[in-house]
Design a protein around this motif. Sequence first.
Motif, PDB file in Angstrom:
ATOM      1  N   LYS A   1       0.898  -1.290   0.026  1.00 22.23           N
ATOM      2  CA  LYS A   1      -0.082  -0.043  -0.010  1.00 22.23           C
ATOM      3  C   LYS A   1       0.864   1.153   0.048  1.00 22.23           C
ATOM      4  O   LYS A   1       1.787   1.134   0.855  1.00 22.23           O
ATOM      5  CB  LYS A   1      -1.037   0.100   1.187  1.00 22.23           C
ATOM      6  CG  LYS A   1      -2.187   1.173   1.130  1.00 22.23           C
ATOM      7  CD  LYS A   1      -2.794   0.985   2.529  1.00 22.23           C
ATOM      8  CE  LYS A   1      -3.900   2.186   2.445  1.00 22.23           C
ATOM      9  NZ  LYS A   1      -4.702   2.338   1.108  1.00 22.23           N
ATOM     10  N   ASP A   2       0.559   2.251  -0.832  1.00 16.57           N
ATOM     11  CA  ASP A   2       1.238   3.350  -0.895  1.00 16.57           C
ATOM     12  C   ASP A   2       0.137   4.598  -0.113  1.00 16.57           C
ATOM     13  O   ASP A   2      -0.600   4.310   0.477  1.00 16.57           O
ATOM     14  CB  ASP A   2       1.583   3.829  -2.284  1.00 16.57           C
ATOM     15  CG  ASP A   2       2.524   4.736  -2.690  1.00 16.57           C
ATOM     16  OD1 ASP A   2       3.083   5.134  -1.540  1.00 16.57           O
ATOM     17  OD2 ASP A   2       2.823   5.149  -3.626  1.00 16.57           O
ATOM     18  N   ILE A   3       0.631   5.915  -0.539  1.00 16.54           N
ATOM     19  CA  ILE A   3      -0.067   6.746   0.051  1.00 16.54           C
ATOM     20  C   ILE A   3      -1.529   6.695  -0.650  1.00 16.54           C
ATOM     21  O   ILE A   3      -1.878   6.741  -1.804  1.00 16.54           O
ATOM     22  CB  ILE A   3       0.581   8.257  -0.196  1.00 16.54           C
ATOM     23  CG1 ILE A   3       2.035   8.300   0.191  1.00 16.54           C
ATOM     24  CG2 ILE A   3      -0.312   9.541   0.095  1.00 16.54           C
ATOM     25  CD1 ILE A   3       2.664   9.401  -0.339  1.00 16.54           C
ATOM     26  N   GLY A   4      -2.501   7.241   0.284  1.00 15.24           N
ATOM     27  CA  GLY A   4      -3.890   6.948  -0.017  1.00 15.24           C
ATOM     28  C   GLY A   4      -4.328   5.694  -0.478  1.00 15.24           C
ATOM     29  O   GLY A   4      -4.200   4.748  -0.014  1.00 15.24           O
TER      30      GLY A   4
END
Length: 715
Positions: A271-274
């Motif tokens: 998972k990355d940002i947002g």
Amino acid sequence: KSNKMPPHGRGRPSRLIIVLSLLFLFTSTASAVSAVLGVDLGTEYIKAALVKPGIPLEIVLTKDSKRKESAAIAFKPIKWSDSKALPERIYGGDALALSARFPSDVYPNLKPLLGQLFQENDMVLEYRERFPELRVLETKERGTVGFRSSSFDQSEEPFLVEELLAMELKNIKANAVAMAGKGSTIKDVVITVPPFYTAKEKRAVIMAAGLAGLRVSSLMSDGLAVGLNYATSRTFPIVNEGGKPEFHLVYDMGAGSASATILRFQGKTVKDIGKFNKTVQEVQVVGAGWEKSLGGDRLNQVIVEDMVEKFTDMDKMRRLGTEAKHIKRHGRTMAKLWKESERLRQVLSANTETQASFEGLYYDDVNYKYKINRAEFEKLASKYAAQVKGPMISALESAKLSLSDLDSVILHGGAVRTPLVQKELERFIGSADKIRTNVNSDEAAVFGAAFKAATISPSFRVKEIRTLDTPGYASGLSWPSDGKERQQKLFTSTSTVGAEKQVSLKFLDDFAFTLYQQVPGQSGDLVDTPVSQIKTKNMTASVKKLVESFGCLTAEISTKFAIRLSLTDGLPEVVRGSVSCEATEKKGGVVDGVKDLFGFGSKKGDQKPLADVDEFEASSVSSTSETATSSSPKESSTPDSKASVPKNDEKLKQAKKRTETIYIDFTSEPTGLPQLSDETLQHIRERLSALDASDRSRIKREETLNTLEGFAYKA
């Protein structure tokens, strides 16, 4: 100079100028501290790579523009009478060139002596035999290896191995600073170490770096550094999308040792940002094996032994009654033979035969010519050839894999170029198809270390490659209980560095426990070797507070410690400790009566009381390898998630569960080798500073003399 204020509306910088000035100041400050260093600390050579804005992964050159520095330092007596002048320090190849003239003041190949006790140590005995004129002795304070130099006053304290290595590292740092440019400073470094290093050796490396003015961000195993460099230009199958990980074995043989490291390479979607996801690459050590004393020096030694034997068989030497033991005690002769043996072995890697000639060897009027071919060399080294496969066997067993599971075998290190070594590897693997030479066998490790340093530093943004190292040895904790020593194993030899475990102990008073490593002893059996001792400071008082202030029962008080493998050196360390209990909070007291009187108390119906939650952060405590550290005690109170919500007056008066926590204050003292006293450390720092000042003074003197000489020629 006028001190008058500028007229109103004039002389004031605009907002744009202020912003640009602040931006310039920030970038200038950032650039001054952003350079980082990766160091491949070898037995025979030291290599370094620099990362700086505008200089991505560049090898640090020596003053002679060489890409690696010989791991040697020498002291040369001063040529002029000056009471403040100290002997000149010479590094690298220039130092080795003096070994025939000043064999008692050239100190090469110090790495095997790091963290070693002087008494009953095979490594120390071998070192003394190889360099017979060096005055190797036992240090008083720790019982480790020290050196007394003939160029200094004999009342001077011996030089520690760490002190001499610090001088070499400081020389490397000076070359890097010169390369980085004016205004650049270098503080942070990642250093490669063999996978078999224990707490003693790792702490010795960190001490040497500290004396050189470097802060060790991480100690990285040699094989993982090579693997990281291999991964920088590649992508691997994404395992959480059905891909299969790749397994590669890095076989590294340098001058002093051989190791095999099995690495798992894989891609992973995280998972990355947002709401976005990203793909990262992972390089994980899953197994390692080693031979501590198998390397290029061992192969050179068989040539030296053969040269000595044939030299003493000469008619003239027999008539003079010269035996092999006499030759081996002669420092100048042995320095010449060892230097030539290295050259001969390297020539035999590309040619089938070679020779060497010596003039005035041992005796001024004795000349000696030595010849050897590859077949003779391989016969002499046959006993060591059988050990080549050992690290691979151990690594496969550690990783629980077979040869068929490996995608390739990556070669690294100078000694792997020896045909004898490559033949043995091919024989064990079954073919040459899996053997790869697709990394720089000299510089892959140092590039990997520099990339790791850039990854750790907040000043750089690089390709996201996660590295997962192992400690090399199993570890655990031990504590006294009922007159016996209790133990609990925490981590295995293949646990991931950075892993953390919660440990519950049944103690309510201040106590001490020990963290240990399981290291093979002289007989090969595992020995529990202490790493650090933890002592609590406020535990008795904290338990008393839980009982008196929160009504906790001693039988319900829980003592817990969080222990992890340090991200810096892979050694077990205590992160935090706490005592806690589930306390009861009863309604209906005087305060509640007052609330009821004014209408703020409980009422009939389904009104729910607000939960009073105190958020807290666990204090993180790192036990460093040099000084004791302590935690900061904190208290926290959290409601029990299982407690039901009362719905009437009768239930409100019932007990309400709350978890009360007090964090433990503790100290962590390194154990194993005795720590140097503050006075000794201060003396070492002052001596290093004095040598630095003397070197600067000598350089200025030489520059002045050169200028004067040039002026005289012109005149």
